[in-house]
Design a protein around this motif. Structure first.
Motif, PDB file in Angstrom:
ATOM      1  N   LEU A  90      -3.952  -6.768   2.757  1.00 42.92           N
ATOM      2  CA  LEU A  90      -2.691  -6.461   3.439  1.00 42.92           C
ATOM      3  C   LEU A  90      -2.894  -6.557   4.947  1.00 42.92           C
ATOM      4  O   LEU A  90      -3.660  -5.791   5.536  1.00 42.92           O
ATOM      5  N   VAL A  91      -2.211  -7.514   5.575  1.00 44.46           N
ATOM      6  CA  VAL A  91      -2.263  -7.712   7.029  1.00 44.46           C
ATOM      7  C   VAL A  91      -0.950  -7.202   7.604  1.00 44.46           C
ATOM      8  O   VAL A  91       0.112  -7.782   7.361  1.00 44.46           O
ATOM      9  N   THR A  92      -1.022  -6.138   8.367  1.00 44.50           N
ATOM     10  CA  THR A  92       0.177  -5.503   8.917  1.00 44.50           C
ATOM     11  C   THR A  92       0.190  -5.674  10.426  1.00 44.50           C
ATOM     12  O   THR A  92      -0.641  -5.102  11.137  1.00 44.50           O
ATOM     13  N   GLY A  93       1.128  -6.469  10.912  1.00 46.38           N
ATOM     14  CA  GLY A  93       1.239  -6.691  12.346  1.00 46.38           C
ATOM     15  C   GLY A  93       1.924  -5.534  13.047  1.00 46.38           C
ATOM     16  O   GLY A  93       2.809  -4.879  12.483  1.00 46.38           O
ATOM     17  N   ALA A  94       1.542  -5.305  14.293  1.00 45.37           N
ATOM     18  CA  ALA A  94       2.111  -4.189  15.052  1.00 45.37           C
ATOM     19  C   ALA A  94       3.583  -4.409  15.369  1.00 45.37           C
ATOM     20  O   ALA A  94       4.347  -3.450  15.511  1.00 45.37           O
ATOM     21  N   GLY A  95       4.017  -5.646  15.470  1.00 40.39           N
ATOM     22  CA  GLY A  95       5.422  -5.945  15.776  1.00 40.39           C
ATOM     23  C   GLY A  95       5.672  -7.421  15.626  1.00 40.39           C
ATOM     24  O   GLY A  95       4.741  -8.232  15.545  1.00 40.39           O
ATOM     25  N   ARG A  96       6.934  -7.797  15.615  1.00 33.96           N
ATOM     26  CA  ARG A  96       7.309  -9.199  15.394  1.00 33.96           C
ATOM     27  C   ARG A  96       6.691 -10.122  16.427  1.00 33.96           C
ATOM     28  O   ARG A  96       6.327 -11.259  16.128  1.00 33.96           O
ATOM     29  N   ASP A  97       6.570  -9.659  17.671  1.00 34.77           N
ATOM     30  CA  ASP A  97       6.051 -10.509  18.749  1.00 34.77           C
ATOM     31  C   ASP A  97       4.673 -10.078  19.220  1.00 34.77           C
ATOM     32  O   ASP A  97       4.228 -10.490  20.293  1.00 34.77           O
ATOM     33  N   SER A  98       3.977  -9.278  18.411  1.00 32.13           N
ATOM     34  CA  SER A  98       2.664  -8.763  18.794  1.00 32.13           C
ATOM     35  C   SER A  98       1.545  -9.571  18.125  1.00 32.13           C
ATOM     36  O   SER A  98       1.701 -10.051  17.004  1.00 32.13           O
ATOM     37  N   SER A  99       0.420  -9.682  18.819  1.00 30.88           N
ATOM     38  CA  SER A  99      -0.754 -10.363  18.255  1.00 30.88           C
ATOM     39  C   SER A  99      -1.768  -9.369  17.699  1.00 30.88           C
ATOM     40  O   SER A  99      -2.854  -9.768  17.278  1.00 30.88           O
ATOM     41  N   ASP A 100      -1.425  -8.087  17.700  1.00 30.07           N
ATOM     42  CA  ASP A 100      -2.315  -7.057  17.167  1.00 30.07           C
ATOM     43  C   ASP A 100      -1.908  -6.705  15.740  1.00 30.07           C
ATOM     44  O   ASP A 100      -0.723  -6.556  15.430  1.00 30.07           O
ATOM     45  N   SER A 101      -2.881  -6.536  14.893  1.00 29.72           N
ATOM     46  CA  SER A 101      -2.608  -6.188  13.504  1.00 29.72           C
ATOM     47  C   SER A 101      -3.778  -5.413  12.929  1.00 29.72           C
ATOM     48  O   SER A 101      -4.806  -5.212  13.587  1.00 29.72           O
ATOM     49  N   GLN A 102      -3.610  -4.955  11.695  1.00 25.11           N
ATOM     50  CA  GLN A 102      -4.701  -4.317  10.978  1.00 25.11           C
ATOM     51  C   GLN A 102      -4.733  -4.862   9.557  1.00 25.11           C
ATOM     52  O   GLN A 102      -3.713  -5.304   9.021  1.00 25.11           O
ATOM     53  N   VAL A 103      -5.926  -4.838   8.974  1.00 18.73           N
ATOM     54  CA  VAL A 103      -6.124  -5.417   7.644  1.00 18.73           C
ATOM     55  C   VAL A 103      -6.719  -4.358   6.732  1.00 18.73           C
ATOM     56  O   VAL A 103      -7.707  -3.701   7.073  1.00 18.73           O
ATOM     57  N   THR A 104      -6.112  -4.186   5.565  1.00 16.76           N
ATOM     58  CA  THR A 104      -6.600  -3.234   4.561  1.00 16.76           C
ATOM     59  C   THR A 104      -6.752  -3.944   3.225  1.00 16.76           C
ATOM     60  O   THR A 104      -5.852  -4.676   2.807  1.00 16.76           O
ATOM     61  N   LEU A 105      -7.872  -3.723   2.572  1.00 17.26           N
ATOM     62  CA  LEU A 105      -8.117  -4.296   1.254  1.00 17.26           C
ATOM     63  C   LEU A 105      -7.724  -3.276   0.194  1.00 17.26           C
ATOM     64  O   LEU A 105      -8.202  -2.128   0.215  1.00 17.26           O
ATOM     65  N   TYR A 106      -6.853  -3.681  -0.716  1.00 18.02           N
ATOM     66  CA  TYR A 106      -6.405  -2.806  -1.801  1.00 18.02           C
ATOM     67  C   TYR A 106      -6.857  -3.367  -3.145  1.00 18.02           C
ATOM     68  O   TYR A 106      -6.863  -4.581  -3.364  1.00 18.02           O
ATOM     69  N   ARG A 107      -7.212  -2.443  -4.036  1.00 18.08           N
ATOM     70  CA  ARG A 107      -7.517  -2.781  -5.424  1.00 18.08           C
ATOM     71  C   ARG A 107      -6.463  -2.132  -6.310  1.00 18.08           C
ATOM     72  O   ARG A 107      -5.955  -1.060  -5.994  1.00 18.08           O
ATOM     73  N   TYR A 108      -6.187  -2.773  -7.451  1.00 15.66           N
ATOM     74  CA  TYR A 108      -5.233  -2.188  -8.391  1.00 15.66           C
ATOM     75  C   TYR A 108      -5.973  -1.440  -9.480  1.00 15.66           C
ATOM     76  O   TYR A 108      -6.870  -1.971 -10.134  1.00 15.66           O
ATOM     77  N   ASP A 109      -5.597  -0.174  -9.666  1.00 13.89           N
ATOM     78  CA  ASP A 109      -6.159   0.673 -10.706  1.00 13.89           C
ATOM     79  C   ASP A 109      -5.074   0.955 -11.737  1.00 13.89           C
ATOM     80  O   ASP A 109      -3.938   1.272 -11.375  1.00 13.89           O
ATOM     81  N   ASP A 110      -5.406   0.829 -13.024  1.00  7.29           N
ATOM     82  CA  ASP A 110      -4.396   0.981 -14.073  1.00  7.29           C
ATOM     83  C   ASP A 110      -3.764   2.364 -14.084  1.00  7.29           C
ATOM     84  O   ASP A 110      -2.644   2.531 -14.569  1.00  7.29           O
TER      85      ASP A 110
END
Length: 264
Positions: A90-110
Motif C-alpha cells: 500500500l503506497v499512500t501519498g501525502a496529497g494529490r500534488d505531493s511527492s512524499d508518501s509512505q509504503v506499508t506491506l499488508y498480509r491477508y489472514d483468514d
C-alpha cells in the motif's frame, strides 16, 4: 327388546362422551388450556422432518466479512483488489500534488483480515504527485491497483520468489534525478509495477499495451533522496524486504495513490 334398549343407551352414552371430547379439544386452544399430549411432542413439522417450529434454536449468524478492512482504502479502490490477492503493498501519498508518501506491506489472514507486516516506510513518488490518467512526461505517478510479478536489479537476487533479472549493466543509471541527485544506485533493486507493461517480462522490457504516450517503466526501486518521474522509491533495506517477502503464490498487488483518492 331389553337388549336392544341397552344397546341404544350405550350408543347414546358413547355419542355424549365423544361430544365432550370434541368440546375439550376446542377449549384446549384457548387461554389457560392444558397442552395436549401431541403438543408436548413439539410442532408437527418437527416430527415429520419439516421446518422447525418457533421454539427451535436459530442457526448461528454468518461471520462478517473481514477482507474489506484495509486501512485508508475506500470501497471503490478496494473493489479493484483481486479476490485472490493475499499481499498488498500500500503506497499512500501525502496529497494529490505531493511527492512524499509512505509504503506499508499488508498480509491477508483468514481470521484477522488485512494486517500490517511491519511499520510503514517513508518513500517518494513522482515530483508533481498523482494522476488517475498517467501520460509520459507528466511527472505524476499513476493511481490504481496493479499486480506485481517481475523484478530485477543491478545487484544479485537477494532471495525473491518473483522472477528476477540480474543485469549489472542493464540496470546501471548514470543520469540525475529531477532534483539533480545521482540515480546511480536507484536500480540496485527494482520491482516492476504492472502499469502499461506485459507481465512476465523483465522490468527492462518496453512493451506498452496502452501505447507509448501512456508512459511506462513504473517501478518500485531504491530511493535516491528526491522525487521520481513516476516511480515509487524506498530505502534499499525496504526493497530487499519486499523482494524476500512477496510471493507469486499470494498474488501480490500494489495499491497506490494519494490518501484522499485511495479513501474513496
Amino acid at each position: 327388546m331389553r337388549t336392544a334398549r341397552r344397546r341404544g343407551t350405550l350408543a347414546a352414552a358413547s355419542l355424549a362422551a365423544a361430544a365432550s371430547l370434541l368440546l375439550a379439544g376446542c377449549a384446549a386452544s384457548g387461554a389457560g388450556a392444558q397442552p395436549s399430549r401431541v403438543a408436548e411432542q413439539g410442532p408437527l413439522s418437527d416430527r415429520t422432518g419439516g421446518r422447525a417450529g418457533r421454539s427451535a434454536p436459530l442457526p448461528p449468524p454468518s461471520p462478517l466479512p473481514v477482507r474489506g478492512v484495509l486501512p485508508g482504502v475506500g470501497p471503490r479502490t478496494l473493489a479493484a483488489v483481486p479476490a485472490d490477492a493475499r499481499q498488498v503493498v500500500l503506497v499512500t501519498g501525502a496529497g494529490r500534488d505531493s511527492s512524499d508518501s509512505q509504503v506499508t506491506l499488508y498480509r491477508y489472514d483468514d481470521t484477522a483480515g488485512w494486517t500490517a507486516d511491519r511499520p510503514a516506510w517513508k518513500a517518494h513518488n513522482a515530483q508533481r504527485g498523482w494522476t488517475d490518467r498517467h501520460h509520459s512526461g507528466d511527472l505524476r505517478s499513476p493511481i490504481g491497483v496493479f499486480t506485481l510479478t517481475d523484478a530485477g536489479g543491478r545487484f544479485a537476487d537477494p532471495g525473491t520468489r518473483l522472477t528476477y533479472d540480474h543485469a549489472p549493466i542493464g540496470f546501471t543509471n548514470n543520469s540525475i534525478g529531477v532534483s539533480g541527485e545521482s540515480l546511480h544506485d536507484a536500480f540496485d533493486y527494482v520491482i516492476a509495477i504492472n502499469y502499461n507493461r506485459k507481465p512476465g517480462m523483465s522490468p527492462r522490457d518496453w512493451t506498452r499495451p496502452l501505447g507509448d504516450s501512456r508512459g511506462g517503466g513504473i517501478w518500485l526501486h531504491v530511493d535516491h533522496g528526491g522525487p521520481t518521474q513516476g516511480c515509487v522509491s524506498l530505502p534499499a533495506s525496504a526493497m530487499k524486504t519486499l523482494l524476500r517477502t512477496l510471493d507469486p503464490a499470494q498474488h501480490p498487488v500494489v495499491v497506490m495513490g494519494d490518501a484522499p483518492d485511495l479513501s474513496r
